[in-house]
Design an enzyme around this catalytic site. Structure first.
Site, short mmCIF file in Angstrom:
data_model
loop_
_atom_site.label_atom_id
_atom_site.label_comp_id
_atom_site.label_asym_id
_atom_site.label_seq_id
_atom_site.Cartn_x
_atom_site.Cartn_y
_atom_site.Cartn_z
N ASP A 132 0.86 -1.01 0.05
CA ASP A 132 0.03 -0.20 -0.15
C ASP A 132 0.50 1.40 0.08
OD1 ASP A 132 -3.38 0.23 0.36
OD2 ASP A 132 -2.04 1.90 0.55
N ARG B 17 -15.84 3.14 -4.68
CA ARG B 17 -16.81 4.95 -4.85
C ARG B 17 -17.92 5.00 -4.30
NH1 ARG B 17 -21.79 1.32 -8.31
NH2 ARG B 17 -21.74 -0.30 -8.13
N ARG C 210 -19.35 3.36 -11.43
CA ARG C 210 -17.40 3.03 -11.01
C ARG C 210 -16.50 3.80 -12.44
NH1 ARG C 210 -20.49 -1.81 -10.76
NH2 ARG C 210 -20.56 -2.71 -8.48
N ASN D 156 -8.80 6.68 -10.25
CA ASN D 156 -7.92 5.09 -10.39
C ASN D 156 -6.65 4.53 -11.78
OD1 ASN D 156 -8.79 4.79 -8.14
ND2 ASN D 156 -10.68 3.26 -9.06
N VAL E 248 -8.37 -5.95 -10.13
CA VAL E 248 -9.34 -6.02 -8.86
C VAL E 248 -10.24 -4.39 -9.81
CG1 VAL E 248 -10.96 -5.93 -6.30
CG2 VAL E 248 -9.71 -7.63 -7.99
N SER E 249 -9.37 -3.06 -8.92
CA SER E 249 -9.67 -1.59 -9.49
C SER E 249 -10.64 -1.22 -9.77
CB SER E 249 -8.28 -0.69 -8.98
OG SER E 249 -7.53 -1.73 -8.12
N ASN E 250 -11.92 -0.55 -9.65
CA ASN E 250 -12.79 -0.05 -11.02
C ASN E 250 -12.56 1.60 -11.20
OD1 ASN E 250 -14.49 -1.48 -11.09
ND2 ASN E 250 -15.31 -1.38 -8.77
N ARG F 140 -23.68 -12.36 -6.52
CA ARG F 140 -24.47 -11.96 -6.01
C ARG F 140 -25.91 -12.14 -6.98
NH1 ARG F 140 -21.39 -6.24 -6.40
NH2 ARG F 140 -20.34 -7.08 -4.08
N HIS G 27 -18.51 -4.62 -15.75
CA HIS G 27 -18.64 -4.66 -14.60
C HIS G 27 -19.49 -3.63 -14.04
CE1 HIS G 27 -18.41 -5.47 -10.14
NE2 HIS G 27 -17.25 -4.44 -10.40
N1 LIG Z 1 -13.96 -5.48 -9.17
C1 LIG Z 1 -15.17 -6.13 -8.04
O1 LIG Z 1 -15.63 -6.52 -8.36
C2 LIG Z 1 -14.65 -4.46 -6.84
C3 LIG Z 1 -15.38 -5.83 -6.02
C4 LIG Z 1 -14.88 -4.77 -4.96
C5 LIG Z 1 -13.54 -3.26 -4.67
N2 LIG Z 1 -14.04 -3.10 -5.96
C6 LIG Z 1 -12.41 -1.25 -6.04
O2 LIG Z 1 -11.58 -1.68 -5.73
C7 LIG Z 1 -10.87 -0.84 -5.45
C8 LIG Z 1 -10.43 -0.37 -4.19
O3 LIG Z 1 -11.51 -1.11 -2.95
P1 LIG Z 1 -11.20 -0.92 -2.13
O4 LIG Z 1 -12.94 -0.81 -0.59
O5 LIG Z 1 -10.67 -1.77 -1.01
O6 LIG Z 1 -10.33 0.46 -1.54
P2 LIG Z 1 -9.16 1.39 0.54
O7 LIG Z 1 -9.69 2.45 -0.22
O8 LIG Z 1 -10.26 0.52 1.05
O9 LIG Z 1 -8.23 -0.13 -0.82
C9 LIG Z 1 -7.59 0.99 -1.53
C10 LIG Z 1 -6.26 0.51 -1.15
O10 LIG Z 1 -5.39 1.85 -2.02
C11 LIG Z 1 -4.19 2.11 -1.44
N3 LIG Z 1 -3.66 3.56 -2.56
C12 LIG Z 1 -4.10 3.72 -3.31
N4 LIG Z 1 -2.65 4.59 -4.29
C13 LIG Z 1 -1.67 3.80 -4.04
C14 LIG Z 1 -0.94 3.36 -5.44
N5 LIG Z 1 -0.16 4.86 -5.43
N6 LIG Z 1 -0.09 2.03 -4.54
C15 LIG Z 1 -0.50 1.28 -3.35
N7 LIG Z 1 -1.08 1.59 -2.99
C16 LIG Z 1 -2.51 2.72 -3.35
C17 LIG Z 1 -4.89 3.02 -0.43
O11 LIG Z 1 -4.24 3.12 0.16
C18 LIG Z 1 -6.03 2.08 -0.12
O12 LIG Z 1 -5.09 1.20 0.74
C19 LIG Z 1 -11.38 0.19 -5.32
O13 LIG Z 1 -11.26 0.40 -6.63
C20 LIG Z 1 -13.16 -0.72 -5.74
O14 LIG Z 1 -13.89 0.25 -6.56
C21 LIG Z 1 -13.70 -3.29 -7.06
#
Ligand SMILES: NC(=O)c1ccc[n+]([C@@H]2O[C@H](COP(=O)([O-])OP(=O)(O)OC[C@H]3O[C@@H](n4cnc5c(N)ncnc54)[C@H](O)[C@@H]3O)[C@@H](O)[C@H]2O)c1
Length: 268
Positions: free
Chosen positions: A2, A52, A58, A65, A88-90, A121, A145
């Site tokens: 992180d 979000r 998203r 992102n 995973v990131s959106n 889901r 998604h």
């Molecule tokens: N694809 C899916 O099905 C799905 C499901 C849930 C969440 N998501 C997405 O996953 C992402 C994370 O969600 P979350 O709930 O874990 O968020 P979160 O805020 O809990 O965690 C994200 C982490 O990323 C870290 N971060 C930010 N910039 C960074 C960088 N440059 N280098 C390393 N780390 C960095 C932040 O410090 C934070 O701890 C979001 O974009 C969310 O929309 C996708």
């Protein structure tokens, strides 16, 4: 890993302290911004970025992102050139495409996680509508998604091998599909942020299929090169996932309505 000082180290320590109660023996390490710690990884899961808030789509996350995911992917690949990437990131489909283009990796090694979660889901809502156990229900969600781009395949969903349409009328199936499509938004509204238990479990399911060569069929966002009549896009389709990553894209026989939905998703 992180960017937030001490955060990944803290998460690692917390997970390590579940070992005796959950019965596993694994070293878990976290690191702040030091990518050398990730060197030689077999599988990398990218969740970095912002989630979000209630009312957001998203797609609205793309501005922040895209830069984060590109930086993280480039740092990872420098230390783990043979890794399989799970994104995973959106907005996940776009981030998967971006990772493919920015790393230049073969398409088999870039997998977007969204369909696994959306399908679970879908099965939850089907189970509630049917009043039957979730584990007796099969079904999948393909397409994007996104709240308007998912395609829950109600026609192919089954309860113990029987079509769910034998038990639910068209209106009930439409409601299941609609609830599935906004499944993430419903949770974001309730929790104030993105969900994490089911997303985490879906990632673990996918990673297990890669590391243990399970060859499960999982809907994933992958690069299409002519499959489903589409090219140069990452979108959700059923894939066989094993130790090589995306080992096969399964060609479903979609009906005319499903084909039209799939084509419409790609225009959004
Ligand atoms: N694809 C899916 O099905 C799905 C499901 C849930 C969440 N998501 C997405 O996953 C992402 C994370 O969600 P979350 O709930 O874990 O968020 P979160 O805020 O809990 O965690 C994200 C982490 O990323 C870290 N971060 C930010 N910039 C960074 C960088 N440059 N280098 C390393 N780390 C960095 C932040 O410090 C934070 O701890 C979001 O974009 C969310 O929309 C996708």
């Amino acid at each position: 890993m992180d960017i937030k000082e001490g955060f990944a180290e803290g998460k690692a320590l917390d997970i390590m302290q579940t070992q005796t109660t959950l019965g596993f023996n694994t070293k878990v390490v976290g690191s702040t911004n030091d990518y050398s710690v990730t060197a030689g990884s077999d599988v990398v899961v990218i969740t970095s970025g912002i989630p979000r808030k209630p009312g957001m789509t998203r797609e609205e996350l793309i501005g922040i992102n895209a830069g984060i995911v590109k930086t993280v992917a480039e740092n990872i690949i420098a230390h783990s050139p043979d890794a399989i990437f799970v994104i995973v990131s959106n907005p996940m489909d776009t981030m998967t495409y971006l990772t493919l283009k920015s790393t230049g990796l073969p398409k088999e090694r870039i997998i977007g996680m969204g369909g696994a979660l959306d399908s679970s889901r879908f099965k939850t809502y089907l189970s509630q509508a049917l009043g039957k156990p979730q584990n007796d229900i099969h079904g999948m969600v393909i397409g994007g998604h996104g709240d308007t781009t998912m395609i829950p395949l109600t026609r192919l969903a089954t309860y113990n091998g029987l079509p769910v349409s034998d038990f639910l009328d068209a209106a009930a199936l439409e409601k299941v599909a609609a609830d599935t499509m906004v499944g993430g938004a419903t949770l974001t509204k309730l929790l104030g942020t993105s969900a994490w238990y089911a997303p985490g479990a879906s990632v673990a399911y996918l990673v297990d299929s890669i590391l243990n060569d399970q060859k499960r069929i999982i809907p994933c966002s992958v690069y299409l090169d002519g499959e489903y009549g589409e090219s140069d896009i990452c979108i959700g389709v059923p894939c066989i996932i094993g130790k090589a990553g995306v080992e096969e894209i399964v060609a479903l026989e979609l009906n005319e309505e499903e084909k039209a939905l799939f084509a419409k998703v790609l225009l959004r």
